[in-house]
Design a protein around this motif. Structure first.
Motif, PDB file in Angstrom:
ATOM      1  N   ASN A 125       0.820  -1.297  -0.104  1.00 54.80           N
ATOM      2  CA  ASN A 125      -0.029  -0.116   0.018  1.00 54.80           C
ATOM      3  C   ASN A 125       1.091   1.327   0.118  1.00 54.80           C
ATOM      4  OD1 ASN A 125      -2.525   1.293   0.076  1.00 54.80           O
ATOM      5  ND2 ASN A 125      -1.775   1.856   2.295  1.00 54.80           N
ATOM      6  N   GLY A 126       1.824   1.480   0.697  1.00 57.91           N
ATOM      7  CA  GLY A 126       3.051   2.420   0.773  1.00 57.91           C
ATOM      8  C   GLY A 126       3.444   2.693  -0.377  1.00 57.91           C
ATOM      9  N   LEU A 127       4.012   1.558  -1.042  1.00 63.18           N
ATOM     10  CA  LEU A 127       4.534   1.480  -2.315  1.00 63.18           C
ATOM     11  C   LEU A 127       3.592   2.034  -3.447  1.00 63.18           C
ATOM     12  CD1 LEU A 127       6.744  -1.815  -2.550  1.00 63.18           C
ATOM     13  CD2 LEU A 127       7.548   0.803  -2.323  1.00 63.18           C
ATOM     14  N   TYR A 128       2.363   1.552  -3.289  1.00 62.78           N
ATOM     15  CA  TYR A 128       1.317   2.134  -4.267  1.00 62.78           C
ATOM     16  C   TYR A 128       1.066   3.409  -4.143  1.00 62.78           C
ATOM     17  CZ  TYR A 128      -3.264   2.673  -6.703  1.00 62.78           C
ATOM     18  OH  TYR A 128      -4.092   2.984  -7.791  1.00 62.78           O
ATOM     19  N   GLN A 129       0.949   4.064  -3.040  1.00 61.54           N
ATOM     20  CA  GLN A 129       0.873   5.624  -2.577  1.00 61.54           C
ATOM     21  C   GLN A 129       1.959   6.340  -3.260  1.00 61.54           C
ATOM     22  OE1 GLN A 129      -1.996   6.828  -1.485  1.00 61.54           O
ATOM     23  NE2 GLN A 129      -2.730   4.686  -1.597  1.00 61.54           N
ATOM     24  N   GLU A 130       3.309   5.955  -3.056  1.00 59.31           N
ATOM     25  CA  GLU A 130       4.387   6.383  -3.329  1.00 59.31           C
ATOM     26  C   GLU A 130       4.476   6.600  -4.770  1.00 59.31           C
ATOM     27  OE1 GLU A 130       9.217   6.158  -3.182  1.00 59.31           O
ATOM     28  OE2 GLU A 130       7.815   4.775  -2.170  1.00 59.31           O
ATOM     29  N   VAL A 131       3.853   5.786  -5.713  1.00 60.16           N
ATOM     30  CA  VAL A 131       3.856   5.536  -7.130  1.00 60.16           C
ATOM     31  C   VAL A 131       2.721   6.605  -7.724  1.00 60.16           C
ATOM     32  CG1 VAL A 131       3.236   4.023  -9.147  1.00 60.16           C
ATOM     33  CG2 VAL A 131       4.649   3.411  -7.690  1.00 60.16           C
ATOM     34  N   GLU A 132       1.602   6.705  -7.071  1.00 60.62           N
ATOM     35  CA  GLU A 132       0.623   7.662  -7.382  1.00 60.62           C
ATOM     36  C   GLU A 132       1.121   8.940  -7.452  1.00 60.62           C
ATOM     37  OE1 GLU A 132      -2.350   6.844  -8.969  1.00 60.62           O
ATOM     38  OE2 GLU A 132      -1.399   5.000  -9.236  1.00 60.62           O
ATOM     39  N   SER A 133       1.762   9.148  -6.248  1.00 60.91           N
ATOM     40  CA  SER A 133       2.369  10.634  -5.667  1.00 60.91           C
ATOM     41  C   SER A 133       3.183  10.710  -6.992  1.00 60.91           C
ATOM     42  CB  SER A 133       3.007  10.479  -4.392  1.00 60.91           C
ATOM     43  OG  SER A 133       3.722  11.744  -4.133  1.00 60.91           O
ATOM     44  N   MET A 134       4.205  10.032  -7.318  1.00 65.07           N
ATOM     45  CA  MET A 134       5.101  10.328  -8.538  1.00 65.07           C
ATOM     46  C   MET A 134       4.506  10.825  -9.647  1.00 65.07           C
ATOM     47  SD  MET A 134       8.530   8.002  -7.599  1.00 65.07           S
ATOM     48  CE  MET A 134       7.753   6.384  -6.964  1.00 65.07           C
ATOM     49  N   LYS A 135       3.465   9.925  -9.879  1.00 63.19           N
ATOM     50  CA  LYS A 135       2.486  10.259 -11.232  1.00 63.19           C
ATOM     51  C   LYS A 135       2.194  11.599 -11.090  1.00 63.19           C
ATOM     52  CE  LYS A 135       1.082   5.195 -12.261  1.00 63.19           C
ATOM     53  NZ  LYS A 135      -0.032   4.611 -12.338  1.00 63.19           N
ATOM     54  N   ALA A 146       3.116  14.464 -13.923  1.00 64.92           N
ATOM     55  CA  ALA A 146       2.190  15.144 -14.402  1.00 64.92           C
ATOM     56  C   ALA A 146       2.513  16.791 -14.264  1.00 64.92           C
ATOM     57  CB  ALA A 146       0.768  15.228 -14.261  1.00 64.92           C
ATOM     58  N   ALA A 147       2.603  17.273 -12.947  1.00 60.71           N
ATOM     59  CA  ALA A 147       2.821  18.816 -12.701  1.00 60.71           C
ATOM     60  C   ALA A 147       3.894  19.461 -13.233  1.00 60.71           C
ATOM     61  CB  ALA A 147       2.893  18.723 -11.063  1.00 60.71           C
ATOM     62  N   LEU A 148       5.156  18.493 -13.147  1.00 61.98           N
ATOM     63  CA  LEU A 148       6.399  18.678 -14.215  1.00 61.98           C
ATOM     64  C   LEU A 148       6.129  19.022 -15.595  1.00 61.98           C
ATOM     65  CD1 LEU A 148       9.007  16.664 -12.169  1.00 61.98           C
ATOM     66  CD2 LEU A 148       8.885  19.303 -12.311  1.00 61.98           C
TER      67      LEU A 148
END
Length: 138
Positions: A15-25, A29-31
């Motif tokens: 779950n933590g890894l998934y949250q990190e991946v979603e945050s990076m996405k 997108a913002a970058l």
């Protein structure tokens, strides 16, 4: 009981890894949006004022704008004419429509159009570029 604890720990880690991946996405997108905005501003300035010298790692580069033409496919109109959703108009969807005889290469070409765009180009600056842009010999 030991099995459940390990399973919950692994579940929590995933779950933590998934949250990190979603945050990076979201960050990516913002970058991308910031990069596109800044690039558009640079292009606008160059079109208005001429070529610019910019530095990357103390190396001068000439920034120029090149007019290009991109081929686009009018997916909205194609989807409407064929009675399918726009999301269906991808590589597999088009292939299936061709197999079903609903679409031919000639008909597909009628939905293509050209769109003029401007692209930012960079190249290492030569001494003559520096003299031309800054005037005189340096």
């Amino acid at each position: 009981m030991d099995f459940n604890v390990n399973t919950e720990i692994k579940q929590s880690k995933i779950n933590g890894l998934y949250q990190e991946v979603e945050s990076m996405k979201r960050d990516r997108a913002a970058l991308k949006e910031r990069i596109d905005t800044n690039t558009a501003e640079i292009i606008h300035h160059i079109v208005k004022n001429g070529n610019v010298i910019a530095y990357k790692d103390n190396t001068p580069y000439v920034l120029t704008v090149k007019d290009t033409i991109s081929k686009k496919l009018d997916k909205d109109q194609l989807a409407a004419d064929l009675g399918v959703s726009k999301s269906y108009i991808d590589l597999l969807g088009v292939a299936q429509l061709v197999e079903e005889g609903k679409l031919t290469a000639e008909k597909l070409k009628t939905y293509e159009y050209e769109e003029p765009t401007q692209k930012l180009r960079t190249r290492k600056a030569k001494k003559s570029d520096m003299e031309l842009i800054f005037g005189g010999k340096r």
